[in-house]
Structures are given as C-alpha cells and as structure tokens.
Design a protein around this motif. Sequence first.
Motif, mmCIF file in Angstrom:
data_model
loop_
_atom_site.group_PDB
_atom_site.id
_atom_site.type_symbol
_atom_site.label_atom_id
_atom_site.label_comp_id
_atom_site.label_asym_id
_atom_site.label_seq_id
_atom_site.Cartn_x
_atom_site.Cartn_y
_atom_site.Cartn_z
ATOM 1 N N PHE A 62 -2.834 -4.305 7.609
ATOM 2 C CA PHE A 62 -1.798 -3.449 7.013
ATOM 3 C C PHE A 62 -1.163 -2.574 8.088
ATOM 4 O O PHE A 62 0.053 -2.365 8.094
ATOM 5 N N ASP A 63 -1.972 -2.097 9.020
ATOM 6 C CA ASP A 63 -1.471 -1.264 10.124
ATOM 7 C C ASP A 63 -0.576 -2.077 11.057
ATOM 8 O O ASP A 63 0.520 -1.645 11.406
ATOM 9 N N SER A 64 -1.016 -3.265 11.442
ATOM 10 C CA SER A 64 -0.237 -4.056 12.401
ATOM 11 C C SER A 64 1.035 -4.632 11.784
ATOM 12 O O SER A 64 2.047 -4.764 12.456
ATOM 13 N N GLU A 65 1.010 -4.965 10.480
ATOM 14 C CA GLU A 65 2.175 -5.560 9.823
ATOM 15 C C GLU A 65 3.170 -4.524 9.299
ATOM 16 O O GLU A 65 4.371 -4.752 9.325
ATOM 17 N N SER A 66 2.664 -3.379 8.809
ATOM 18 C CA SER A 66 3.532 -2.405 8.155
ATOM 19 C C SER A 66 3.576 -1.043 8.837
ATOM 20 O O SER A 66 4.375 -0.198 8.457
ATOM 21 N N GLY A 67 2.671 -0.815 9.774
ATOM 22 C CA GLY A 67 2.640 0.482 10.449
ATOM 23 C C GLY A 67 1.908 1.558 9.680
ATOM 24 O O GLY A 67 1.985 2.733 10.021
ATOM 25 N N VAL A 68 1.181 1.178 8.627
ATOM 26 C CA VAL A 68 0.415 2.146 7.841
ATOM 27 C C VAL A 68 -0.964 2.279 8.475
ATOM 28 O O VAL A 68 -1.774 1.363 8.415
ATOM 29 N N ASN A 69 -1.213 3.449 9.096
ATOM 30 C CA ASN A 69 -2.485 3.659 9.785
ATOM 31 C C ASN A 69 -3.650 3.794 8.817
ATOM 32 O O ASN A 69 -4.733 3.260 9.067
ATOM 33 N N ASN A 70 -3.455 4.532 7.727
ATOM 34 C CA ASN A 70 -4.506 4.751 6.726
ATOM 35 C C ASN A 70 -3.870 4.855 5.351
ATOM 36 O O ASN A 70 -2.709 5.240 5.212
ATOM 37 N N SER A 71 -4.653 4.534 4.331
ATOM 38 C CA SER A 71 -4.200 4.720 2.945
ATOM 39 C C SER A 71 -5.289 5.464 2.180
ATOM 40 O O SER A 71 -6.479 5.285 2.428
ATOM 41 N N PHE A 72 -4.838 6.316 1.251
ATOM 42 C CA PHE A 72 -5.741 7.206 0.516
ATOM 43 C C PHE A 72 -5.354 7.243 -0.951
ATOM 44 O O PHE A 72 -4.189 7.044 -1.300
ATOM 45 N N ILE A 73 -6.322 7.550 -1.811
ATOM 46 C CA ILE A 73 -6.014 8.060 -3.139
ATOM 47 C C ILE A 73 -6.337 9.547 -3.083
ATOM 48 O O ILE A 73 -7.201 9.970 -2.318
ATOM 49 N N PHE A 74 -5.608 10.345 -3.859
ATOM 50 C CA PHE A 74 -5.813 11.789 -3.767
ATOM 51 C C PHE A 74 -5.714 12.465 -5.130
ATOM 52 O O PHE A 74 -5.138 11.919 -6.074
ATOM 53 N N VAL A 75 -6.275 13.643 -5.193
ATOM 54 C CA VAL A 75 -6.117 14.556 -6.319
ATOM 55 C C VAL A 75 -5.787 15.919 -5.713
ATOM 56 O O VAL A 75 -6.358 16.307 -4.689
ATOM 57 N N GLU A 76 -4.822 16.621 -6.322
ATOM 58 C CA GLU A 76 -4.365 17.898 -5.771
ATOM 59 C C GLU A 76 -4.062 18.875 -6.893
ATOM 60 O O GLU A 76 -3.429 18.518 -7.880
#
Length: 106
Positions: A62-76
Amino acid sequence: GIPLVPYGKVGIDGALWWATDAKDNISNTGDGEGRGFTLGWHASAGLMFLLDVFSESMAVGFDSESGVNNSFIFVEYQHTSLDDFGASDSMVLSDDALSFGLAFEF
C-alpha cells in the motif's frame, strides 16, 4: 511495539452564523441583524489503532503503490466552546462530539 497511538489537539475556532425567517430572509431581532461571527476554542483527545500490524506485507505494498505510510482506525472526543470566550452577549455555538473513522498517513 504497541499499535496504539494516543493524541490530542487544541486550537482556536471561528464560526459564521445566520438565522432566517420562513421566507429565507435574514432575521432582524430589533437589536441588529440575525447574523454574526463567533470566536472560541476546541480541545480533542483520541486514540488510533495501527492497522498495519494485521498484514505488514499489505502495508508495504500500500505504501509503495499509493504512498500511504500507515493506516489507522480512530476514536476521538472533541469539546468545542464557541461563545466569544465567555462573552454574555454572544451567540453560543458550543458542542461536544464523538467521532470514529479511518485515517491515512502519507
């Protein structure tokens, strides 16, 4: 390590507002028009869970193809205080909110 990332945010806010009548005209209260700008502040606290731990090879792809270093789910949780910093003649637009979502780090 532990795939949880706590975070916090604090900032200054401003909101344009207006009130209209049944004919969609700006209301007039007698003291002035029913529109204005209200200043205030917000503070948030949240927790993100790193999804990359489920499949590190997919995360690398995902990082090499799309440039997304990390992905998260979050609550705020966010508290917003829009009342011209406590002015007695202010339009109060304060609120509390709880958000859930998906975040990408590029």
